[in-house]
Design a protein around this motif. Structure first.
Motif, short mmCIF file in Angstrom:
data_model
loop_
_atom_site.label_atom_id
_atom_site.label_comp_id
_atom_site.label_asym_id
_atom_site.label_seq_id
_atom_site.Cartn_x
_atom_site.Cartn_y
_atom_site.Cartn_z
N LEU A 265 16.40 -48.66 14.21
CA LEU A 265 15.61 -47.50 14.57
C LEU A 265 14.82 -46.90 13.41
N ILE A 266 15.27 -47.08 12.20
CA ILE A 266 14.67 -46.41 11.05
C ILE A 266 13.18 -46.71 10.88
N PRO A 267 12.75 -47.97 10.92
CA PRO A 267 11.31 -48.22 10.72
C PRO A 267 10.45 -47.57 11.79
N ALA A 268 10.90 -47.58 13.04
CA ALA A 268 10.13 -46.95 14.12
C ALA A 268 10.08 -45.44 13.92
N GLN B 104 16.51 -42.67 3.73
CA GLN B 104 17.84 -42.10 3.59
C GLN B 104 18.03 -40.90 4.52
N ILE B 105 17.01 -40.06 4.61
CA ILE B 105 17.09 -38.87 5.47
C ILE B 105 17.23 -39.27 6.93
N VAL B 106 16.41 -40.22 7.38
CA VAL B 106 16.48 -40.66 8.77
C VAL B 106 17.85 -41.28 9.04
N ALA B 107 18.35 -42.08 8.11
CA ALA B 107 19.66 -42.70 8.28
C ALA B 107 20.75 -41.64 8.40
N GLU B 108 20.65 -40.57 7.62
CA GLU B 108 21.66 -39.52 7.67
C GLU B 108 21.59 -38.75 8.99
N ILE B 109 20.39 -38.47 9.47
CA ILE B 109 20.26 -37.81 10.77
C ILE B 109 20.90 -38.65 11.86
N LEU B 110 20.61 -39.95 11.85
CA LEU B 110 21.16 -40.83 12.87
C LEU B 110 22.68 -40.93 12.77
N ALA B 111 23.20 -40.96 11.54
CA ALA B 111 24.65 -41.05 11.37
C ALA B 111 25.35 -39.81 11.90
N ALA C 257 8.29 -33.57 10.66
CA ALA C 257 7.80 -34.93 10.89
C ALA C 257 8.96 -35.92 10.95
N LEU C 258 9.90 -35.83 10.03
CA LEU C 258 11.03 -36.74 10.02
C LEU C 258 11.97 -36.47 11.20
N GLU C 259 12.16 -35.21 11.53
CA GLU C 259 13.03 -34.88 12.66
C GLU C 259 12.43 -35.34 13.98
N VAL C 260 11.13 -35.12 14.16
CA VAL C 260 10.47 -35.55 15.40
C VAL C 260 10.50 -37.07 15.52
N GLY C 261 10.20 -37.76 14.42
CA GLY C 261 10.22 -39.21 14.45
C GLY C 261 11.58 -39.76 14.82
N THR C 262 12.63 -39.20 14.24
CA THR C 262 13.98 -39.67 14.53
C THR C 262 14.38 -39.35 15.96
#
Length: 294
Positions: free
Chosen positions: A131-134, A112-119, A86-91
């Motif tokens: 991008l995080i809230p979306a 934090q997880i989404v931020a780390e994926i994006l980084a 879910a978090l990977e698909v969203g990001t």
């Protein structure tokens, strides 16, 4: 550690959570929102949970006064792969990623997880904040739609239903969640296995409240005092979790911590952390109750 002041991450009148960097989580959708005791905040509390968690302290034993703060993933239950997906698909969807970098998610908050994926994907901090809230919004919808998979591929950890039931029947004990999940995702996960009625969601603390897990215990203590007129000292609060981050947030607040080796870290690694108590799992109800209530 980032600031934990209410101005850094607070529930606003629109039902959003404000991150210190300035981005805001989207309000809960009507499908999840039921009115809670927090003015202006729509919390996904099940009607059954609301009925069971009536205010007031009449009939309590003066000898027992505990706030039990439960981690979700690895402690209460496992969702199978759908939680990570879910978090990977969203990001990936909001950032336009053709390939999602693998990051460790254990013990972290969803923001934090989404931020780390994006980084890791090379997104700038400024872009990530936008991008995080979306991404979290997409992840919430994806997880809700994946509820049948959670039931089919996940499971409740050993002993959890029995401990929840015993604590629920104990006067002077309140149970809620303290988790890195954003609140809607936490509700979906526990409700998928019929555990939602045991928790007073409105007094919990979530990744949607603050991306730093160490800020969450004081939020839960403040909420139970304000919303339930029931003031707990930090030494009356117990964190039950399965990672080093669960222990860190307990120690940051002066609370107690039970770690269980039902997550990914294993009993050997957890033992080196020297928590208040370390258990293989929660299957020995009597032992767990002695720890929490003794």
């Amino acid at each position: 550690m980032s600031s934990c002041s209410p101005s850094s991450a607070e529930r606003t009148a629109t039902g959003t959570s404000v991150h210190p960097a300035g981005w805001m989580l989207a309000p809960l959708s009507p499908a999840w929102a039921t009115t809670s005791s927090t003015p202006g905040w729509k919390s996904p509390v099940s009607p059954i949970a609301s009925a069971r968690q009536a205010d007031g302290a009449e009939g309590r034993s003066p000898m027992t006064h505990r706030l039990v703060l439960w981690d979700v993933d690895g402690t209460l239950l496992s969702t199978g792969p759908v939680g990570r997906q879910a978090l990977e698909v969203g990001t990936a969807e909001v950032a336009g990623l053709s390939e999602v970098p693998h990051v460790s998610m254990s013990g972290k908050t969803d923001p934090q997880i989404v931020a780390e994926i994006l980084a890791v994907a090379g997104t700038s901090p400024e872009e990530s904040a936008a991008l995080i809230p979306a991404a979290l919004g997409v992840a919430e919808r994806w997880l809700a739609e994946g509820r049948p998979r959670i039931v089919a591929e996940g499971f409740v950890q050993p002993g959890v239903p029995e401990v929840l039931e015993a604590l629920s029947a104990t006067h002077g004990v309140r149970q809620t969640l303290l988790t890195g999940n954003v609140e809607p995702n936490a509700f979906v996960k526990v409700d998928a296995f019929g555990l939602a009625p045991f928790f007073d969601f409105a007094i919990g603390a979530y990744g949607s409240d603050h991306p730093d897990r160490e800020c969450l215990v004081p939020m839960a203590l403040e909420r139970v005092a304000r919303l339930r007129s029931d003031r707990f000292g930090a030494d009356e609060a117990w964190i039950i979790g399965d990672t080093v981050n669960d222990l860190r947030c307990a120690r940051a607040a002066g609370a107690h911590c039970v770690l269980v080796a039902t997550g990914r870290e294993g009993i050997g690694n957890l033992g080196r952390l020297e928590p208040d108590h370390l258990l293989d799992d929660l299957s020995d109800t009597s032992t767990v109750l002695d720890i929490l209530l003794g």
